[in-house]
Design a protein around this motif. Structure first.
Motif: not given
Length: 202
Positions: A138-158
């Motif tokens: 559960a902690r792994f999924v939460i932290l992975t989601t947090l990191g990947s969502a931020v990075w994917n937002s930056v890339l997709a937003g660009a």
């Protein structure tokens, strides 16, 4: 290649984004630095919703990362190192790679998980010590989601905002994407050719 990715995303939509990002985390043939900007560009062109693009990419990332967490948690460190040295050539994953990422994880703790998702080459490997050293799923999924969502937002937003200027995308995104993929391919081939199992497991 960029035209191929764009065509797949246009045809399969969010499923294609999730699948490509899953593969990027299991066996990185195409880096997220190419996939997500192109998906964002497709959204800017009116074919997709940018929010759903980010969600799809994040689901794919988390699913791929979860595979490595599960494998590490089931195998254990010693068995996983032997597996890496025996069969890791094509994944370019050796026992020494596992040791290096283990050390990094020890220094930074589980918060290394979201940070690793903005570092090329680390986003896949970070799942291994998380599975080995008892980070709960559960902690792994939460932290992975947090990191990947931020990075994917930056890339997709660009890709989305650059997509408003079609000529700029056509001129720069294609060559940049090809350059990134060429660099990844060359590095991958270098790792395959120079792959050496650890002496203790050879």
């Amino acid at each position: 290649m960029t035209e191929w990715i764009t065509a797949i995303v246009e045809q399969m939509g969010y499923w294609a984004i999730a699948l490509l990002m899953l593969l990027e985390n299991v066996f990185p043939p195409i880096p997220s630095e190419v996939i997500m900007p192109l998906a964002g560009y497709t959204a800017a062109d009116g074919g997709l919703n940018i929010i759903l693009v980010i969600i799809s990419g994040t689901i794919g990332t988390v699913t791929g990362a979860a595979f490595w967490w599960w494998l590490a948690s089931k195998c254990g460190e010693r068995r996983l190192k032997k597996l890496a040295d025996s069969h890791g050539r094509w994944l370019t994953l050796s026992a020494s790679d596992i040791e290096h990422i283990d050390d990094w994880f020890d220094r930074h703790g589980s918060w290394a998980i979201p940070v690793a998702h903005i570092i090329p080459g680390m986003r896949t490997l970070i799942s291994i010590p998380a599975g080995l050293f008892g980070t709960t799923f559960a902690r792994f999924v939460i932290l992975t989601t947090l990191g990947s969502a931020v990075w994917n937002s930056v890339l997709a937003g660009a890709g989305y905002f650059l997509g408003k200027q079609f000529s700029a995308v056509d001129r720069y995104l294609g060559p940049a994407g090809l350059a990134i993929m060429a660099a990844v391919l060359l590095y991958y081939l270098y790792r395959v050719i120079t792959f050496k199992p650890s002496a203790e497991n050879a």
